[in-house]
Design a protein around this motif. Structure first.
Motif, mmCIF file in Angstrom:
data_model
loop_
_atom_site.group_PDB
_atom_site.id
_atom_site.type_symbol
_atom_site.label_atom_id
_atom_site.label_comp_id
_atom_site.label_asym_id
_atom_site.label_seq_id
_atom_site.Cartn_x
_atom_site.Cartn_y
_atom_site.Cartn_z
ATOM 1 N N TYR A 44 0.842 -1.199 0.000
ATOM 2 C CA TYR A 44 0.000 0.000 0.000
ATOM 3 C C TYR A 44 0.870 1.239 0.000
ATOM 4 N N ARG B 253 -3.627 3.703 -0.612
ATOM 5 C CA ARG B 253 -3.988 3.096 -1.895
ATOM 6 C C ARG B 253 -3.184 1.838 -2.145
ATOM 7 N N TRP C 136 -1.049 -1.517 -7.734
ATOM 8 C CA TRP C 136 -1.685 -2.272 -8.818
ATOM 9 C C TRP C 136 -0.695 -3.349 -9.245
ATOM 10 N N GLY D 252 -2.850 -7.879 -12.012
ATOM 11 C CA GLY D 252 -4.191 -7.535 -11.570
ATOM 12 C C GLY D 252 -5.197 -7.403 -12.652
ATOM 13 N N GLN E 156 -15.245 -4.859 -6.502
ATOM 14 C CA GLN E 156 -13.881 -4.573 -6.959
ATOM 15 C C GLN E 156 -13.064 -3.894 -5.866
ATOM 16 N N HIS F 251 -9.596 -5.270 -4.714
ATOM 17 C CA HIS F 251 -8.392 -4.503 -5.033
ATOM 18 C C HIS F 251 -7.764 -3.857 -3.812
#
Lengths: 113, 408
Positions: free
Chosen positions: A3, A106, A109, A113, B166, B170
Protein backbone atom coordinates in the motif's frame (compact mmCIF):
# COMPACT_ATOMS: atom_id res chain seq x y z
CA UNK A 1 -0.24 -6.51 -0.14
CA UNK A 2 1.65 -3.30 -0.80
CA UNK A 3 0.00 0.00 0.00
CA UNK A 4 1.06 3.58 -0.65
CA UNK A 5 0.25 6.01 2.11
CA UNK A 6 -0.04 9.48 0.64
CA UNK A 7 0.44 12.08 3.34
CA UNK A 8 -1.63 15.15 2.50
CA UNK A 9 -1.17 18.51 4.20
CA UNK A 10 -4.11 20.37 5.68
CA UNK A 11 -3.96 24.18 5.82
CA UNK A 12 -6.40 24.23 8.75
CA UNK A 13 -4.36 21.80 10.86
CA UNK A 14 -2.92 24.55 13.08
CA UNK A 15 -6.43 25.37 14.37
CA UNK A 16 -7.02 21.85 15.69
CA UNK A 17 -5.90 20.55 19.08
CA UNK A 18 -3.29 17.81 19.02
CA UNK A 19 -4.56 14.25 19.28
CA UNK A 20 -3.06 11.92 21.89
CA UNK A 21 -3.95 8.82 19.81
CA UNK A 22 -1.14 9.38 17.33
CA UNK A 23 2.58 8.62 17.66
CA UNK A 24 5.49 10.99 17.23
CA UNK A 25 6.75 10.60 13.69
CA UNK A 26 10.16 9.22 14.78
CA UNK A 27 8.45 6.63 16.97
CA UNK A 28 6.00 5.71 14.20
CA UNK A 29 8.82 5.20 11.68
CA UNK A 30 10.93 3.21 14.16
CA UNK A 31 7.98 0.98 15.11
CA UNK A 32 6.94 0.07 11.58
CA UNK A 33 10.48 -0.17 10.20
CA UNK A 34 11.18 -2.55 13.07
CA UNK A 35 8.17 -4.75 12.31
CA UNK A 36 8.99 -4.78 8.58
CA UNK A 37 5.63 -3.24 7.68
CA UNK A 38 7.14 0.03 6.41
CA UNK A 39 9.28 -0.55 3.34
CA UNK A 40 10.13 3.04 2.46
CA UNK A 41 8.97 6.59 2.92
CA UNK A 42 9.99 10.19 2.46
CA UNK A 43 8.93 13.68 3.27
CA UNK A 44 8.65 15.84 0.12
CA UNK A 45 9.53 19.48 -0.32
CA UNK A 46 6.50 21.76 -0.81
CA UNK A 47 4.80 22.46 -4.17
CA UNK A 48 6.85 25.63 -4.77
CA UNK A 49 9.78 23.33 -5.48
CA UNK A 50 7.80 21.22 -7.98
CA UNK A 51 8.40 21.05 -11.71
CA UNK A 52 5.71 19.74 -14.05
CA UNK A 53 6.62 17.87 -17.23
CA UNK A 54 4.25 17.16 -20.12
CA UNK A 55 4.62 16.03 -23.73
CA UNK A 56 1.91 17.48 -25.93
CA UNK A 57 1.79 17.39 -29.73
CA UNK A 58 5.39 16.28 -29.97
CA UNK A 59 6.55 19.13 -27.76
CA UNK A 60 8.08 18.89 -24.33
CA UNK A 61 6.55 21.39 -21.88
CA UNK A 62 8.36 22.09 -18.63
CA UNK A 63 6.65 24.40 -16.15
CA UNK A 64 7.37 25.67 -12.68
CA UNK A 65 5.06 24.55 -9.88
CA UNK A 66 2.63 21.70 -9.29
CA UNK A 67 0.25 20.21 -11.88
CA UNK A 68 -2.81 21.39 -9.96
CA UNK A 69 -3.12 24.33 -7.61
CA UNK A 70 -4.95 23.19 -4.50
CA UNK A 71 -4.73 24.15 -0.88
CA UNK A 72 -3.88 20.57 0.03
CA UNK A 73 -0.72 19.02 -1.29
CA UNK A 74 1.20 15.78 -0.93
CA UNK A 75 3.71 16.27 1.85
CA UNK A 76 5.21 12.78 1.77
CA UNK A 77 4.62 9.10 1.35
CA UNK A 78 5.20 5.76 2.99
CA UNK A 79 5.12 2.33 1.39
CA UNK A 80 3.64 -0.41 3.55
CA UNK A 81 3.56 -4.18 3.27
CA UNK A 82 0.40 -5.32 5.05
CA UNK A 83 -1.78 -8.42 5.26
CA UNK A 84 -4.90 -6.46 4.34
CA UNK A 85 -6.57 -3.05 4.34
CA UNK A 86 -7.47 -3.23 8.05
CA UNK A 87 -3.79 -3.50 8.96
CA UNK A 88 -2.90 -0.59 6.66
CA UNK A 89 -5.71 1.51 8.20
CA UNK A 90 -4.52 0.68 11.73
CA UNK A 91 -0.95 1.75 10.87
CA UNK A 92 -2.08 4.94 9.09
CA UNK A 93 -4.37 5.82 12.00
CA UNK A 94 -1.42 6.33 14.38
CA UNK A 95 0.67 8.44 11.97
CA UNK A 96 0.78 12.03 13.27
CA UNK A 97 -0.46 13.36 9.92
CA UNK A 98 -3.75 11.47 10.35
CA UNK A 99 -4.50 14.20 12.91
CA UNK A 100 -2.52 17.09 11.39
CA UNK A 101 -3.56 16.36 7.80
CA UNK A 102 -5.14 13.58 5.78
CA UNK A 103 -3.79 10.18 4.79
CA UNK A 104 -4.89 8.40 1.65
CA UNK A 105 -4.14 4.67 1.54
CA UNK A 106 -3.99 3.10 -1.90
CA UNK A 107 -3.16 -0.45 -2.91
CA UNK A 108 -0.42 -1.06 -5.46
CA UNK A 109 -1.69 -2.27 -8.82
CA UNK A 110 0.05 -5.64 -9.21
CA UNK A 111 1.39 -6.74 -12.61
CA UNK A 112 -1.17 -9.52 -12.84
CA UNK A 113 -4.19 -7.53 -11.57
CA UNK B 1 -35.49 -39.63 -1.43
CA UNK B 2 -39.23 -39.25 -1.06
CA UNK B 3 -41.68 -40.62 -3.60
CA UNK B 4 -40.79 -39.42 -7.09
CA UNK B 5 -42.47 -36.50 -8.77
CA UNK B 6 -43.87 -34.50 -5.85
CA UNK B 7 -46.38 -31.83 -6.81
CA UNK B 8 -44.86 -28.64 -8.24
CA UNK B 9 -46.06 -26.66 -5.22
CA UNK B 10 -44.31 -29.02 -2.79
CA UNK B 11 -41.08 -28.67 -4.73
CA UNK B 12 -41.30 -24.88 -4.80
CA UNK B 13 -42.01 -24.80 -1.08
CA UNK B 14 -39.19 -27.22 -0.23
CA UNK B 15 -36.76 -25.21 -2.36
CA UNK B 16 -37.84 -21.88 -0.88
CA UNK B 17 -37.42 -23.25 2.65
CA UNK B 18 -34.07 -24.84 1.91
CA UNK B 19 -32.81 -21.63 0.27
CA UNK B 20 -34.00 -19.52 3.19
CA UNK B 21 -32.14 -21.81 5.58
CA UNK B 22 -28.99 -22.45 3.61
CA UNK B 23 -28.37 -19.85 0.88
CA UNK B 24 -26.47 -17.43 3.09
CA UNK B 25 -24.37 -20.19 4.69
CA UNK B 26 -23.38 -21.55 1.28
CA UNK B 27 -22.55 -18.12 -0.19
CA UNK B 28 -20.59 -17.07 2.89
CA UNK B 29 -18.50 -20.24 3.00
CA UNK B 30 -17.85 -20.22 -0.76
CA UNK B 31 -16.66 -16.61 -0.62
CA UNK B 32 -14.20 -17.56 2.12
CA UNK B 33 -12.87 -20.61 0.30
CA UNK B 34 -12.75 -19.19 -3.24
CA UNK B 35 -12.43 -15.46 -2.58
CA UNK B 36 -14.76 -15.04 -5.57
CA UNK B 37 -18.06 -13.30 -4.74
CA UNK B 38 -19.68 -13.73 -8.13
CA UNK B 39 -18.75 -17.41 -8.28
CA UNK B 40 -20.28 -17.97 -4.84
CA UNK B 41 -23.55 -16.27 -5.77
CA UNK B 42 -23.73 -17.97 -9.18
CA UNK B 43 -23.08 -21.41 -7.70
CA UNK B 44 -26.07 -21.07 -5.34
CA UNK B 45 -28.35 -19.80 -8.12
CA UNK B 46 -27.19 -22.66 -10.29
CA UNK B 47 -27.95 -25.20 -7.53
CA UNK B 48 -31.47 -23.77 -7.13
CA UNK B 49 -32.04 -24.01 -10.88
CA UNK B 50 -30.83 -27.61 -10.90
CA UNK B 51 -33.21 -28.44 -8.05
CA UNK B 52 -36.11 -27.33 -10.24
CA UNK B 53 -34.96 -29.79 -12.91
CA UNK B 54 -33.95 -32.81 -10.83
CA UNK B 55 -36.41 -32.72 -7.91
CA UNK B 56 -39.51 -33.21 -10.10
CA UNK B 57 -37.70 -36.14 -11.73
CA UNK B 58 -36.02 -37.81 -8.72
CA UNK B 59 -38.16 -36.54 -5.86
CA UNK B 60 -37.35 -33.99 -3.16
CA UNK B 61 -34.17 -35.09 -1.34
CA UNK B 62 -34.48 -36.04 2.34
CA UNK B 63 -32.31 -33.10 3.29
CA UNK B 64 -32.89 -30.38 0.67
CA UNK B 65 -30.51 -27.93 2.39
CA UNK B 66 -27.65 -30.44 2.32
CA UNK B 67 -28.44 -31.22 -1.32
CA UNK B 68 -28.24 -27.51 -2.22
CA UNK B 69 -24.94 -27.14 -0.37
CA UNK B 70 -23.35 -30.14 -2.08
CA UNK B 71 -24.64 -29.09 -5.51
CA UNK B 72 -23.45 -25.50 -5.16
CA UNK B 73 -20.00 -26.65 -4.01
CA UNK B 74 -19.71 -29.07 -6.90
CA UNK B 75 -20.67 -26.29 -9.29
CA UNK B 76 -18.05 -23.95 -7.80
CA UNK B 77 -15.37 -26.64 -8.10
CA UNK B 78 -16.31 -27.31 -11.73
CA UNK B 79 -16.09 -23.63 -12.61
CA UNK B 80 -12.76 -23.20 -10.82
CA UNK B 81 -11.29 -26.34 -12.39
CA UNK B 82 -12.33 -25.22 -15.84
CA UNK B 83 -10.84 -21.77 -15.30
CA UNK B 84 -7.59 -23.31 -14.08
CA UNK B 85 -7.38 -25.61 -17.09
CA UNK B 86 -8.01 -22.64 -19.38
CA UNK B 87 -5.23 -20.68 -17.73
CA UNK B 88 -2.98 -23.72 -18.01
CA UNK B 89 -2.53 -23.82 -14.24
CA UNK B 90 -2.53 -26.85 -12.03
CA UNK B 91 -5.54 -27.10 -9.77
CA UNK B 92 -5.00 -25.53 -6.39
CA UNK B 93 -5.54 -28.78 -4.55
CA UNK B 94 -5.67 -27.32 -1.06
CA UNK B 95 -8.42 -24.92 -2.11
CA UNK B 96 -10.45 -27.61 -3.79
CA UNK B 97 -10.06 -30.00 -0.89
CA UNK B 98 -11.34 -27.38 1.48
CA UNK B 99 -14.28 -26.82 -0.85
CA UNK B 100 -15.18 -30.49 -0.84
CA UNK B 101 -14.71 -30.75 2.93
CA UNK B 102 -17.39 -31.62 5.41
CA UNK B 103 -20.46 -29.42 5.68
CA UNK B 104 -20.73 -25.66 5.38
CA UNK B 105 -19.92 -25.15 9.08
CA UNK B 106 -16.43 -26.58 8.51
CA UNK B 107 -14.98 -23.07 8.89
CA UNK B 108 -12.36 -23.31 11.64
CA UNK B 109 -12.83 -19.73 12.85
CA UNK B 110 -16.44 -19.01 13.66
CA UNK B 111 -19.34 -18.27 11.43
CA UNK B 112 -18.75 -17.28 7.81
CA UNK B 113 -22.08 -15.44 7.75
CA UNK B 114 -20.84 -12.93 10.30
CA UNK B 115 -17.61 -12.51 8.35
CA UNK B 116 -19.66 -11.76 5.25
CA UNK B 117 -21.80 -9.17 7.05
CA UNK B 118 -18.76 -7.30 8.40
CA UNK B 119 -17.10 -7.33 4.99
CA UNK B 120 -20.23 -6.01 3.25
CA UNK B 121 -20.46 -3.25 5.88
CA UNK B 122 -16.75 -2.33 5.93
CA UNK B 123 -16.22 1.40 6.54
CA UNK B 124 -13.89 1.63 3.52
CA UNK B 125 -16.99 1.16 1.33
CA UNK B 126 -19.39 4.04 0.69
CA UNK B 127 -22.57 3.76 2.77
CA UNK B 128 -24.80 3.27 -0.28
CA UNK B 129 -22.47 0.51 -1.50
CA UNK B 130 -22.63 -1.19 1.91
CA UNK B 131 -26.41 -1.12 1.82
CA UNK B 132 -26.60 -2.46 -1.74
CA UNK B 133 -24.03 -5.20 -1.11
CA UNK B 134 -25.69 -6.33 2.12
CA UNK B 135 -29.09 -6.60 0.43
CA UNK B 136 -27.63 -8.43 -2.55
CA UNK B 137 -25.24 -10.88 -0.93
CA UNK B 138 -26.55 -11.29 2.62
CA UNK B 139 -30.29 -10.98 1.96
CA UNK B 140 -30.14 -12.46 -1.54
CA UNK B 141 -32.33 -9.82 -3.22
CA UNK B 142 -31.97 -9.38 -6.97
CA UNK B 143 -30.13 -6.38 -8.39
CA UNK B 144 -33.37 -5.24 -10.03
CA UNK B 145 -35.31 -5.42 -6.77
CA UNK B 146 -32.66 -3.41 -4.92
CA UNK B 147 -32.63 -0.85 -7.73
CA UNK B 148 -36.41 -0.46 -7.53
CA UNK B 149 -36.31 -0.09 -3.74
CA UNK B 150 -33.75 2.70 -4.04
CA UNK B 151 -35.48 4.32 -7.02
CA UNK B 152 -32.61 3.68 -9.39
CA UNK B 153 -32.16 1.51 -12.46
CA UNK B 154 -30.96 -2.07 -12.39
CA UNK B 155 -27.96 -1.01 -14.50
CA UNK B 156 -26.94 1.71 -12.01
CA UNK B 157 -27.36 -0.68 -9.09
CA UNK B 158 -25.36 -3.34 -10.96
CA UNK B 159 -22.52 -0.84 -11.42
CA UNK B 160 -22.63 0.07 -7.73
CA UNK B 161 -22.39 -3.60 -6.72
CA UNK B 162 -19.60 -4.26 -9.20
CA UNK B 163 -17.57 -1.30 -7.90
CA UNK B 164 -18.08 -2.42 -4.31
CA UNK B 165 -16.87 -5.97 -5.06
CA UNK B 166 -13.88 -4.57 -6.96
CA UNK B 167 -12.98 -2.30 -4.06
CA UNK B 168 -13.06 -5.29 -1.70
CA UNK B 169 -10.77 -7.29 -3.97
CA UNK B 170 -8.39 -4.50 -5.03
CA UNK B 171 -8.04 -2.67 -1.72
CA UNK B 172 -7.62 -5.88 0.26
CA UNK B 173 -10.66 -5.52 2.51
CA UNK B 174 -10.36 -8.64 4.70
CA UNK B 175 -13.02 -11.33 5.02
CA UNK B 176 -13.00 -11.28 8.77
CA UNK B 177 -14.88 -10.42 11.93
CA UNK B 178 -12.98 -7.44 13.34
CA UNK B 179 -11.35 -7.72 16.77
CA UNK B 180 -9.69 -4.37 17.56
CA UNK B 181 -12.58 -2.00 16.93
CA UNK B 182 -15.41 -4.52 17.25
CA UNK B 183 -17.98 -2.23 18.92
CA UNK B 184 -17.51 0.54 16.35
CA UNK B 185 -17.73 -1.92 13.50
CA UNK B 186 -20.95 -3.39 14.93
CA UNK B 187 -22.36 0.15 14.98
CA UNK B 188 -21.39 0.43 11.31
CA UNK B 189 -23.34 -2.74 10.53
CA UNK B 190 -26.39 -1.53 12.48
CA UNK B 191 -26.37 1.78 10.58
CA UNK B 192 -26.73 -0.21 7.36
CA UNK B 193 -29.58 -2.34 8.75
CA UNK B 194 -31.48 0.68 10.11
CA UNK B 195 -30.98 2.54 6.84
CA UNK B 196 -32.54 -0.38 4.96
CA UNK B 197 -35.48 -0.14 7.37
CA UNK B 198 -36.00 3.63 7.15
CA UNK B 199 -35.51 3.58 3.37
CA UNK B 200 -38.35 1.04 3.23
CA UNK B 201 -40.62 3.63 4.82
CA UNK B 202 -39.26 6.59 2.87
CA UNK B 203 -39.88 4.99 -0.52
CA UNK B 204 -42.91 2.91 0.44
CA UNK B 205 -41.02 -0.34 -0.26
CA UNK B 206 -42.45 -2.17 2.76
CA UNK B 207 -40.54 -5.35 1.92
CA UNK B 208 -37.31 -3.52 2.79
CA UNK B 209 -38.55 -3.02 6.34
CA UNK B 210 -39.23 -6.77 6.57
CA UNK B 211 -35.78 -7.44 5.15
CA UNK B 212 -34.16 -5.15 7.73
CA UNK B 213 -35.94 -7.03 10.52
CA UNK B 214 -34.82 -10.35 9.04
CA UNK B 215 -31.24 -9.04 8.96
CA UNK B 216 -31.46 -7.87 12.56
CA UNK B 217 -32.81 -11.28 13.66
CA UNK B 218 -29.89 -12.96 11.91
CA UNK B 219 -27.42 -10.61 13.63
CA UNK B 220 -28.99 -11.16 17.05
CA UNK B 221 -28.52 -14.89 16.47
CA UNK B 222 -24.90 -14.43 15.37
CA UNK B 223 -23.98 -11.85 18.05
CA UNK B 224 -26.19 -12.73 21.03
CA UNK B 225 -24.06 -10.59 23.37
CA UNK B 226 -24.46 -7.38 21.36
CA UNK B 227 -26.95 -5.24 23.28
CA UNK B 228 -27.27 -2.62 20.56
CA UNK B 229 -28.12 -5.28 17.96
CA UNK B 230 -30.91 -6.63 20.16
CA UNK B 231 -32.10 -3.06 20.83
CA UNK B 232 -32.22 -2.23 17.13
CA UNK B 233 -34.31 -5.34 16.43
CA UNK B 234 -36.72 -4.27 19.19
CA UNK B 235 -36.84 -0.69 17.89
CA UNK B 236 -37.68 -1.79 14.35
CA UNK B 237 -40.28 -4.32 15.54
CA UNK B 238 -41.99 -1.56 17.55
CA UNK B 239 -42.00 0.89 14.66
CA UNK B 240 -43.07 -1.73 12.14
CA UNK B 241 -45.88 -2.97 14.44
CA UNK B 242 -47.71 0.31 13.70
CA UNK B 243 -47.61 -0.11 9.90
CA UNK B 244 -51.37 -0.75 9.50
CA UNK B 245 -52.39 2.27 11.58
CA UNK B 246 -50.00 4.84 10.17
CA UNK B 247 -52.10 5.84 7.19
CA UNK B 248 -55.83 6.19 6.72
CA UNK B 249 -57.11 6.94 3.21
CA UNK B 250 -53.65 8.04 2.09
CA UNK B 251 -53.18 10.54 4.94
CA UNK B 252 -50.55 10.05 7.61
CA UNK B 253 -51.96 9.62 11.10
CA UNK B 254 -49.89 10.83 14.04
CA UNK B 255 -49.12 8.44 16.87
CA UNK B 256 -51.69 9.86 19.29
CA UNK B 257 -54.54 9.52 16.78
CA UNK B 258 -53.67 6.01 15.55
CA UNK B 259 -56.16 3.17 16.03
CA UNK B 260 -54.23 1.08 18.56
CA UNK B 261 -56.27 -2.03 17.83
CA UNK B 262 -54.58 -2.07 14.42
CA UNK B 263 -51.09 -2.29 15.93
CA UNK B 264 -49.47 -5.73 15.74
CA UNK B 265 -49.46 -6.56 19.42
CA UNK B 266 -47.59 -9.86 19.09
CA UNK B 267 -44.68 -7.93 17.56
CA UNK B 268 -44.83 -5.34 20.34
CA UNK B 269 -44.75 -8.18 22.89
CA UNK B 270 -41.71 -9.70 21.20
CA UNK B 271 -39.91 -6.33 21.30
CA UNK B 272 -40.80 -5.72 24.94
CA UNK B 273 -39.42 -9.17 25.84
CA UNK B 274 -36.17 -8.32 24.04
CA UNK B 275 -35.92 -5.06 25.99
CA UNK B 276 -36.50 -6.75 29.37
CA UNK B 277 -33.22 -8.67 29.19
CA UNK B 278 -30.48 -6.93 31.20
CA UNK B 279 -28.13 -4.46 29.46
CA UNK B 280 -24.35 -4.48 29.59
CA UNK B 281 -24.15 -1.47 27.31
CA UNK B 282 -27.02 0.98 26.99
CA UNK B 283 -26.59 2.79 23.69
CA UNK B 284 -28.83 5.05 21.62
CA UNK B 285 -30.82 2.18 20.05
CA UNK B 286 -31.69 0.83 23.51
CA UNK B 287 -33.05 4.19 24.67
CA UNK B 288 -34.93 4.79 21.41
CA UNK B 289 -36.43 1.30 21.66
CA UNK B 290 -37.51 1.97 25.25
CA UNK B 291 -39.13 5.20 24.06
CA UNK B 292 -40.97 3.39 21.29
CA UNK B 293 -42.03 0.70 23.80
CA UNK B 294 -43.35 3.32 26.23
CA UNK B 295 -45.67 4.56 23.47
CA UNK B 296 -46.52 1.11 22.13
CA UNK B 297 -47.55 -0.32 25.50
CA UNK B 298 -49.79 2.60 26.54
CA UNK B 299 -53.45 1.51 26.29
CA UNK B 300 -54.37 4.92 24.87
CA UNK B 301 -52.65 8.20 24.02
CA UNK B 302 -53.99 9.76 27.25
CA UNK B 303 -52.58 6.95 29.35
CA UNK B 304 -49.03 7.37 28.03
CA UNK B 305 -46.38 7.50 30.78
CA UNK B 306 -44.99 10.95 29.86
CA UNK B 307 -42.81 11.19 32.96
CA UNK B 308 -40.94 8.08 31.84
CA UNK B 309 -40.75 9.40 28.28
CA UNK B 310 -39.19 12.68 29.44
CA UNK B 311 -36.65 10.69 31.50
CA UNK B 312 -35.78 8.56 28.44
CA UNK B 313 -35.32 11.70 26.31
CA UNK B 314 -32.98 13.05 28.99
CA UNK B 315 -31.01 9.80 28.80
CA UNK B 316 -30.89 9.98 25.00
CA UNK B 317 -29.71 13.61 25.13
CA UNK B 318 -26.84 12.47 27.36
CA UNK B 319 -25.74 9.76 24.91
CA UNK B 320 -26.45 11.36 21.53
CA UNK B 321 -27.60 14.97 21.76
CA UNK B 322 -29.37 16.35 18.70
CA UNK B 323 -31.64 19.40 18.43
CA UNK B 324 -34.57 17.28 17.20
CA UNK B 325 -34.36 15.09 20.32
CA UNK B 326 -34.39 18.25 22.48
CA UNK B 327 -37.49 19.37 20.56
CA UNK B 328 -39.25 16.05 21.12
CA UNK B 329 -38.32 16.20 24.78
CA UNK B 330 -39.98 19.62 25.04
CA UNK B 331 -43.19 18.19 23.55
CA UNK B 332 -43.06 15.35 26.10
CA UNK B 333 -42.52 17.87 28.93
CA UNK B 334 -45.65 19.64 27.67
CA UNK B 335 -47.53 16.37 28.17
CA UNK B 336 -46.07 15.46 31.57
CA UNK B 337 -45.81 18.90 33.27
CA UNK B 338 -48.32 20.96 31.30
CA UNK B 339 -48.12 23.27 28.28
CA UNK B 340 -46.34 26.15 30.05
CA UNK B 341 -43.48 23.91 31.19
CA UNK B 342 -43.42 22.51 27.65
CA UNK B 343 -43.16 26.02 26.16
CA UNK B 344 -40.24 26.86 28.45
CA UNK B 345 -38.44 23.65 27.39
CA UNK B 346 -39.27 24.36 23.75
CA UNK B 347 -37.76 27.85 23.81
CA UNK B 348 -34.54 26.42 25.30
CA UNK B 349 -34.41 23.75 22.59
CA UNK B 350 -35.23 26.29 19.86
CA UNK B 351 -32.17 28.37 20.80
CA UNK B 352 -30.11 25.83 18.87
CA UNK B 353 -29.29 27.51 15.53
CA UNK B 354 -29.75 24.18 13.76
CA UNK B 355 -33.50 24.42 14.50
CA UNK B 356 -33.79 27.97 13.13
CA UNK B 357 -36.74 28.21 10.74
CA UNK B 358 -37.73 24.58 11.34
CA UNK B 359 -41.48 24.07 10.88
CA UNK B 360 -41.60 21.50 13.70
CA UNK B 361 -40.64 24.17 16.25
CA UNK B 362 -43.49 26.43 15.10
CA UNK B 363 -45.89 23.46 14.98
CA UNK B 364 -44.97 22.37 18.51
CA UNK B 365 -45.26 25.95 19.76
CA UNK B 366 -48.72 26.24 18.21
CA UNK B 367 -49.78 22.99 19.83
CA UNK B 368 -48.54 23.98 23.30
CA UNK B 369 -50.02 27.51 23.08
CA UNK B 370 -53.36 26.04 21.99
CA UNK B 371 -53.38 23.70 24.95
CA UNK B 372 -52.49 26.62 27.24
CA UNK B 373 -55.69 28.32 26.00
CA UNK B 374 -53.84 31.06 24.06
CA UNK B 375 -55.83 30.62 20.86
CA UNK B 376 -54.67 33.70 18.90
CA UNK B 377 -50.99 33.12 19.68
CA UNK B 378 -51.40 29.45 18.80
CA UNK B 379 -52.94 30.37 15.44
CA UNK B 380 -50.00 32.66 14.59
CA UNK B 381 -47.54 29.84 15.35
CA UNK B 382 -49.48 27.28 13.31
CA UNK B 383 -49.71 29.67 10.35
CA UNK B 384 -45.96 30.16 10.57
CA UNK B 385 -45.51 26.37 10.58
CA UNK B 386 -47.70 26.12 7.43
CA UNK B 387 -45.38 28.54 5.64
CA UNK B 388 -42.30 26.56 6.66
CA UNK B 389 -43.70 23.04 6.14
CA UNK B 390 -41.65 21.07 3.57
CA UNK B 391 -44.38 18.84 2.10
CA UNK B 392 -47.98 19.22 0.96
CA UNK B 393 -49.12 16.51 3.36
CA UNK B 394 -47.65 18.30 6.38
CA UNK B 395 -49.19 21.59 5.20
CA UNK B 396 -52.61 19.94 4.95
CA UNK B 397 -52.39 18.58 8.49
CA UNK B 398 -51.37 21.99 9.82
CA UNK B 399 -54.20 23.68 7.87
CA UNK B 400 -56.60 21.34 9.60
CA UNK B 401 -55.11 22.25 12.98
CA UNK B 402 -55.50 25.97 12.14
CA UNK B 403 -59.14 25.43 11.19
CA UNK B 404 -59.78 23.66 14.52
CA UNK B 405 -58.23 26.60 16.39
CA UNK B 406 -60.35 29.16 14.50
CA UNK B 407 -63.50 27.24 15.38
CA UNK B 408 -62.61 26.82 19.06
Amino acid sequence: MKYMMLIVSDPEAADRPSDPAVDKVEDWVAKHDGSGKRLDGQRLRPPESATTIRRRGGELLITDGPFTETREWIAGFDILECDDLDEAIAIAATHPMSAAGTIEVRPFWPFEG
Amino acid sequence: MTDGGGAADDIRRALTEAMAEQRLRIVASLIRTTGNWDLAEDAVSDAAERALVTWPRDGIPDNPAAWLTATARRRAIDVLRRAQVERGKLADLAELEELTGEGPEASPMGDDRLRLVFTCCHPALALEARVALTLKVVSGLSTGAIGRAFLTSEATMGQRLLRAKQKIAHAGIPYRVPTDDFAERVDGVLVVVYLVFTEGYATGAGSLADEAIRLARLLVGLMPKSDETRALLALMLLQHARRDAREVAGERVTLEHQDRSRWRHEEIDEAVALLRRPWTVRGPYAVQADLAAAHATAPSADETDWVRIVALYDELLDIAPTPVIALNRAIAVGMSDGPLAGLAALETAADDPRLAGHYLVAAARGDLLGRAGLRDEALIAVEQAIELAPTEQERRQLEQRAAELRES
